[in-house]
Design a protein around this motif. Structure first.
Motif, PDB file in Angstrom:
ATOM      1  N   TYR A 158      31.439 -16.577 -11.391  1.00 26.60           N
ATOM      2  CA  TYR A 158      32.696 -16.789 -10.688  1.00 26.60           C
ATOM      3  C   TYR A 158      32.481 -16.693  -9.186  1.00 26.60           C
ATOM      4  O   TYR A 158      31.556 -16.008  -8.726  1.00 26.60           O
ATOM      5  CB  TYR A 158      33.729 -15.732 -11.115  1.00 26.60           C
ATOM      6  CG  TYR A 158      34.061 -15.774 -12.580  1.00 26.60           C
ATOM      7  CD1 TYR A 158      35.107 -16.557 -13.070  1.00 26.60           C
ATOM      8  CD2 TYR A 158      33.302 -15.048 -13.514  1.00 26.60           C
ATOM      9  CE1 TYR A 158      35.394 -16.609 -14.428  1.00 26.60           C
ATOM     10  CE2 TYR A 158      33.579 -15.096 -14.870  1.00 26.60           C
ATOM     11  CZ  TYR A 158      34.629 -15.880 -15.316  1.00 26.60           C
ATOM     12  OH  TYR A 158      34.901 -15.933 -16.669  1.00 26.60           O
ATOM     13  N   PRO A 159      33.328 -17.342  -8.382  1.00 21.79           N
ATOM     14  CA  PRO A 159      33.205 -17.228  -6.925  1.00 21.79           C
ATOM     15  C   PRO A 159      33.571 -15.815  -6.463  1.00 21.79           C
ATOM     16  O   PRO A 159      34.516 -15.214  -6.986  1.00 21.79           O
ATOM     17  CB  PRO A 159      34.222 -18.244  -6.388  1.00 21.79           C
ATOM     18  CG  PRO A 159      34.606 -19.086  -7.564  1.00 21.79           C
ATOM     19  CD  PRO A 159      34.419 -18.246  -8.778  1.00 21.79           C
ATOM     20  N   VAL A 160      32.828 -15.318  -5.492  1.00 22.33           N
ATOM     21  CA  VAL A 160      33.153 -13.998  -4.951  1.00 22.33           C
ATOM     22  C   VAL A 160      34.162 -14.192  -3.809  1.00 22.33           C
ATOM     23  O   VAL A 160      33.894 -13.904  -2.655  1.00 22.33           O
ATOM     24  CB  VAL A 160      31.873 -13.243  -4.504  1.00 22.33           C
ATOM     25  CG1 VAL A 160      31.169 -13.953  -3.354  1.00 22.33           C
ATOM     26  CG2 VAL A 160      32.182 -11.791  -4.157  1.00 22.33           C
ATOM     27  N   SER A 161      35.344 -14.687  -4.179  1.00 24.56           N
ATOM     28  CA  SER A 161      36.420 -14.936  -3.220  1.00 24.56           C
ATOM     29  C   SER A 161      37.633 -14.114  -3.633  1.00 24.56           C
ATOM     30  O   SER A 161      37.763 -13.711  -4.786  1.00 24.56           O
ATOM     31  CB  SER A 161      36.784 -16.426  -3.197  1.00 24.56           C
ATOM     32  OG  SER A 161      37.293 -16.833  -4.456  1.00 24.56           O
ATOM     33  N   LYS A 162      38.543 -13.901  -2.704  1.00 30.56           N
ATOM     34  CA  LYS A 162      39.728 -13.091  -2.984  1.00 30.56           C
ATOM     35  C   LYS A 162      40.565 -13.669  -4.130  1.00 30.56           C
ATOM     36  O   LYS A 162      40.934 -12.920  -5.059  1.00 30.56           O
ATOM     37  CB  LYS A 162      40.574 -12.948  -1.704  1.00 30.56           C
ATOM     38  CG  LYS A 162      41.844 -12.125  -1.853  1.00 30.56           C
ATOM     39  CD  LYS A 162      41.538 -10.659  -2.107  1.00 30.56           C
ATOM     40  CE  LYS A 162      42.809  -9.805  -2.184  1.00 30.56           C
ATOM     41  NZ  LYS A 162      43.508  -9.669  -0.889  1.00 30.56           N
ATOM     42  N   PRO A 163      40.877 -14.971  -4.148  1.00 31.70           N
ATOM     43  CA  PRO A 163      41.669 -15.506  -5.273  1.00 31.70           C
ATOM     44  C   PRO A 163      40.967 -15.342  -6.614  1.00 31.70           C
ATOM     45  O   PRO A 163      41.603 -15.044  -7.628  1.00 31.70           O
ATOM     46  CB  PRO A 163      41.841 -16.984  -4.907  1.00 31.70           C
ATOM     47  CG  PRO A 163      41.670 -17.042  -3.430  1.00 31.70           C
ATOM     48  CD  PRO A 163      40.653 -16.004  -3.110  1.00 31.70           C
ATOM     49  N   SER A 164      39.657 -15.537  -6.631  1.00 31.59           N
ATOM     50  CA  SER A 164      38.897 -15.419  -7.878  1.00 31.59           C
ATOM     51  C   SER A 164      38.905 -13.988  -8.393  1.00 31.59           C
ATOM     52  O   SER A 164      39.160 -13.736  -9.579  1.00 31.59           O
ATOM     53  CB  SER A 164      37.457 -15.881  -7.651  1.00 31.59           C
ATOM     54  OG  SER A 164      36.661 -15.647  -8.796  1.00 31.59           O
ATOM     55  N   LEU A 165      38.637 -13.027  -7.505  1.00 33.42           N
ATOM     56  CA  LEU A 165      38.609 -11.622  -7.907  1.00 33.42           C
ATOM     57  C   LEU A 165      39.999 -11.154  -8.333  1.00 33.42           C
ATOM     58  O   LEU A 165      40.143 -10.396  -9.300  1.00 33.42           O
ATOM     59  CB  LEU A 165      38.086 -10.753  -6.761  1.00 33.42           C
ATOM     60  CG  LEU A 165      36.671 -11.078  -6.260  1.00 33.42           C
ATOM     61  CD1 LEU A 165      36.283 -10.149  -5.119  1.00 33.42           C
ATOM     62  CD2 LEU A 165      35.652 -10.985  -7.394  1.00 33.42           C
ATOM     63  N   ALA A 166      41.024 -11.636  -7.611  1.00 31.91           N
ATOM     64  CA  ALA A 166      42.406 -11.277  -7.968  1.00 31.91           C
ATOM     65  C   ALA A 166      42.744 -11.784  -9.362  1.00 31.91           C
ATOM     66  O   ALA A 166      43.395 -11.087 -10.151  1.00 31.91           O
ATOM     67  CB  ALA A 166      43.368 -11.845  -6.933  1.00 31.91           C
ATOM     68  N   ASN A 167      42.308 -12.988  -9.684  1.00 27.48           N
ATOM     69  CA  ASN A 167      42.572 -13.559 -11.008  1.00 27.48           C
ATOM     70  C   ASN A 167      41.892 -12.739 -12.098  1.00 27.48           C
ATOM     71  O   ASN A 167      42.491 -12.424 -13.124  1.00 27.48           O
ATOM     72  CB  ASN A 167      42.088 -15.005 -11.058  1.00 27.48           C
ATOM     73  CG  ASN A 167      42.332 -15.664 -12.402  1.00 27.48           C
ATOM     74  OD1 ASN A 167      41.553 -15.524 -13.333  1.00 27.48           O
ATOM     75  ND2 ASN A 167      43.423 -16.391 -12.507  1.00 27.48           N
ATOM     76  N   LEU A 168      40.633 -12.380 -11.877  1.00 27.29           N
ATOM     77  CA  LEU A 168      39.877 -11.627 -12.878  1.00 27.29           C
ATOM     78  C   LEU A 168      40.463 -10.239 -13.112  1.00 27.29           C
ATOM     79  O   LEU A 168      40.430  -9.719 -14.232  1.00 27.29           O
ATOM     80  CB  LEU A 168      38.412 -11.500 -12.444  1.00 27.29           C
ATOM     81  CG  LEU A 168      37.588 -12.792 -12.486  1.00 27.29           C
ATOM     82  CD1 LEU A 168      36.259 -12.595 -11.768  1.00 27.29           C
ATOM     83  CD2 LEU A 168      37.347 -13.228 -13.927  1.00 27.29           C
ATOM     84  N   LEU A 169      41.012  -9.637 -12.056  1.00 29.28           N
ATOM     85  CA  LEU A 169      41.497  -8.261 -12.155  1.00 29.28           C
ATOM     86  C   LEU A 169      42.995  -8.151 -12.470  1.00 29.28           C
ATOM     87  O   LEU A 169      43.480  -7.056 -12.736  1.00 29.28           O
ATOM     88  CB  LEU A 169      41.198  -7.506 -10.854  1.00 29.28           C
ATOM     89  CG  LEU A 169      39.703  -7.282 -10.551  1.00 29.28           C
ATOM     90  CD1 LEU A 169      39.522  -6.741  -9.148  1.00 29.28           C
ATOM     91  CD2 LEU A 169      39.086  -6.331 -11.569  1.00 29.28           C
ATOM     92  N   SER A 170      43.706  -9.282 -12.450  1.00 30.95           N
ATOM     93  CA  SER A 170      45.150  -9.196 -12.695  1.00 30.95           C
ATOM     94  C   SER A 170      45.654 -10.134 -13.784  1.00 30.95           C
ATOM     95  O   SER A 170      46.718  -9.910 -14.353  1.00 30.95           O
ATOM     96  CB  SER A 170      45.925  -9.496 -11.403  1.00 30.95           C
ATOM     97  OG  SER A 170      45.705 -10.834 -10.984  1.00 30.95           O
ATOM     98  N   LYS A 171      44.896 -11.200 -14.107  1.00 27.54           N
ATOM     99  CA  LYS A 171      45.368 -12.192 -15.075  1.00 27.54           C
ATOM    100  C   LYS A 171      44.618 -12.140 -16.397  1.00 27.54           C
ATOM    101  O   LYS A 171      44.907 -12.901 -17.307  1.00 27.54           O
ATOM    102  CB  LYS A 171      45.227 -13.598 -14.481  1.00 27.54           C
ATOM    103  CG  LYS A 171      45.927 -13.800 -13.146  1.00 27.54           C
ATOM    104  CD  LYS A 171      47.423 -13.912 -13.309  1.00 27.54           C
ATOM    105  CE  LYS A 171      48.117 -14.101 -11.969  1.00 27.54           C
ATOM    106  NZ  LYS A 171      47.760 -15.339 -11.282  1.00 27.54           N
ATOM    107  N   LYS A 172      43.630 -11.295 -16.494  1.00 26.12           N
ATOM    108  CA  LYS A 172      42.780 -11.260 -17.691  1.00 26.12           C
ATOM    109  C   LYS A 172      42.970  -9.985 -18.509  1.00 26.12           C
ATOM    110  O   LYS A 172      42.112  -9.622 -19.308  1.00 26.12           O
ATOM    111  CB  LYS A 172      41.301 -11.385 -17.276  1.00 26.12           C
ATOM    112  CG  LYS A 172      40.949 -12.681 -16.566  1.00 26.12           C
ATOM    113  CD  LYS A 172      40.934 -13.854 -17.509  1.00 26.12           C
ATOM    114  CE  LYS A 172      40.463 -15.119 -16.803  1.00 26.12           C
ATOM    115  NZ  LYS A 172      40.435 -16.261 -17.715  1.00 26.12           N
ATOM    116  N   GLY A 173      44.072  -9.290 -18.284  1.00 26.16           N
ATOM    117  CA  GLY A 173      44.309  -8.058 -19.030  1.00 26.16           C
ATOM    118  C   GLY A 173      43.418  -6.925 -18.562  1.00 26.16           C
ATOM    119  O   GLY A 173      43.052  -6.852 -17.384  1.00 26.16           O
ATOM    120  N   LYS A 174      43.038  -6.039 -19.488  1.00 23.18           N
ATOM    121  CA  LYS A 174      42.179  -4.899 -19.146  1.00 23.18           C
ATOM    122  C   LYS A 174      40.782  -5.091 -19.744  1.00 23.18           C
ATOM    123  O   LYS A 174      40.537  -5.993 -20.531  1.00 23.18           O
ATOM    124  CB  LYS A 174      42.805  -3.608 -19.676  1.00 23.18           C
ATOM    125  CG  LYS A 174      44.169  -3.282 -19.074  1.00 23.18           C
ATOM    126  CD  LYS A 174      44.076  -3.080 -17.570  1.00 23.18           C
ATOM    127  CE  LYS A 174      45.431  -2.736 -16.971  1.00 23.18           C
ATOM    128  NZ  LYS A 174      45.368  -2.560 -15.498  1.00 23.18           N
TER     129      LYS A 174
END
Length: 326
Positions: A158-174
C-alpha cells in the motif's frame, strides 16, 4: 540437526531471490518502457485501453488496493525465505481487536526482512498473530507506474500516504497492522554490514497517525538486514552524497551503489531475524498536540532500543553492539 540443502534447492532459492532483486530494481522501468513501446505498434489499442482504465482506477491503491492471497502465497516466497533464511520472531500476543502501526527498522538496501514477513505468507505471520492482518506501506510513487502498480497491489502493498493509512486504520475494522519502514530512503544510505543505525529522531509522522486513529505502536527490528549487501558509503558533503540526496529529493528514493555475493545482484546468504516487539498503548486523539506526539515518539525510541538490546545476542550480534538513532 539442520538438513543439508541439495544443489537444486540452492539454485531454486538463488533464482527466487534474483527475480525479486531484479523486480525491485528494474520491473517498474521495464513496465513503463513496454507501455510506451506498445503505443507505437499495431497493438496500440491495448495500452490505450489500459491508460483509460488507469485513470478510473487511479485512487484504488489508497482505497484498499487489490490484495490477493494467491500472490502472497506463491511458493517462490518460501524459497526466497529459505535463501537467507528469514525468520519472524514473536515476543508477545497482539490483540486482534486493536489496530497497530509497526515501525520497521532498519531499511537496509531492499527491506528483505519486512517484505518476507509482512508482504508474503512465507514466514507465518497469520498463524503467529491470528486475527491480525499485516499491510506493508511503501513509496507512494510506485503506485503510479502502469502494470507494476497492479503487481505490487496484488501482494498487499500500500502507499505510505495519509489517505492510504487512514483507510487501512479506519475502514478495515480491527486487527490491522500497518507496517511503515520509518527510516525510508535516508536510512538506506546508512545501510552497511556491521552498522546498526536508524533514522528516526525527526520522523514523527507515524506517531501522529497512531494518535489520530488510536493505533498502538509496535517496534520491529530486522537483525541482519544491513548485512545483505556491501554499499559504497559517500561521506556527508561529498559530490556522491550530494547527488544521492538530490535524486532522493526529486524521486523519493535514494540510488544506492551496492554489490552482493554472486552476479553482484544476489545478497549474501546471511540470516535475517525480524523481531516484533511489545505494543505501546496509544490513546485516540483527533488533533494530537506536539507534546503528545513528542511523548509517544520518545516512548517508541526507548522501546526500540530496549528491543534491540534484548535480542541482539540471540540474533547474532555481540554484546558490544549499540543501536544508533539519528
Amino acid at each position: 540437526m539442520t538438513k543439508e540443502k541439495t544443489q537444486l534447492k540452492e539454485i531454486v532459492e538463488a533464482v527466487s531471490v534474483l527475480q525479486w532483486v531484479l523486480s525491485f530494481l528494474f520491473l517498474g522501468v521495464a513496465c513503463i518502457i513496454l507501455m510506451v513501446y506498445l503505443m507505437f505498434t499495431s497493438l496500440w489499442p491495448l495500452p490505450t485501453l489500459y491508460f483509460m482504465w488507469l485513470v478510473m482506477d487511479w485512487d484504488t491503491p489508497e482505497k484498499g488496493g487489490r490484495r490477493t492471497t494467491f500472490v502472497r502465497s506463491w511458493r517462490v516466497w518460501e524459497h526466497f525465505r529459505d535463501f537467507f533464511p528469514v525468520k519472524l520472531v514473536k515476543t508477545v500476543e497482539l490483540n486482534p481487536k486493536k489496530n497497530y502501526i509497526f515501525g520497521s527498522h532498519p531499511h537496509g538496501i531492499m527491506c528483505a526482512g519486512a517484505f518476507a514477513c509482512f508482504s508474503t505468507e512465507a514466514c507465518g505471520f497469520a498463524e503467529m498473530f491470528p486475527g491480525v492482518r499485516a499491510s506493508l506501506a511503501i513509496l507512494a510513487g510506485l503506485f503510479r507506474i502502469p502494470l507494476f502498480r497492479d503487481y505490487i497491489m496484488s501482494a498487499g502493498l500500500y502507499p505510505v500516504s495519509k489517505p492510504s493509512l487512514a483507510n487501512l486504520l479506519s475502514k478495515k475494522g480491527k486487527g490491522n497492522a500497518v507496517v511503515i519502514v520509518v527510516g525510508g530512503a535516508a536510512e538506506s544510505l546508512a545501510s552497511s554490514p556491521g552498522v546498526n543505525t536508524v533514522v528516526m529522531k525527526q520522523r514523527k509522522g507515524f506517531v501522529r497517525i497512531a494518535l489520530e486513529f488510536g493505533a498502538d505502536l509496535v517496534p520491529v527490528y530486522s537483525f541482519g538486514e544491513n548485512e545483505l549487501f556491501q554499499q559504497v558509503i559517500f561521506s556527508e558533503g561529498s559530490l556522491g552524497r550530494r547527488l544521492q540526496d538530490l535524486f532522493k529529493k526529486i524521486m523519493g528514493f535514494a540510488p544506492c551503489l551496492f554489490v552482493g555475493e554472486r552476479f553482484a545482484f544476489l545478497p549474501y546468504r546471511t540470516p535475517v531475524t525480524t523481531v516484533v516487539g511489545s505494543p505501546i498503548s496509544v490513546p485516540k486523539r483527533v488533533t494530537p498536540t506536539e507534546e503528545e506526539v513528542d511523548h509517544y515518539h520518545r516512548l517508541y525510541m526507548e522501546a526500540l532500543t530496549k528491543l534491540f538490546h534484548e535480542h541482539k545476542v540471540s540474533c547474532g550480534l555481540s554484546e558490544s553492539h549499540r543501536l544508533q538513532i539519528i
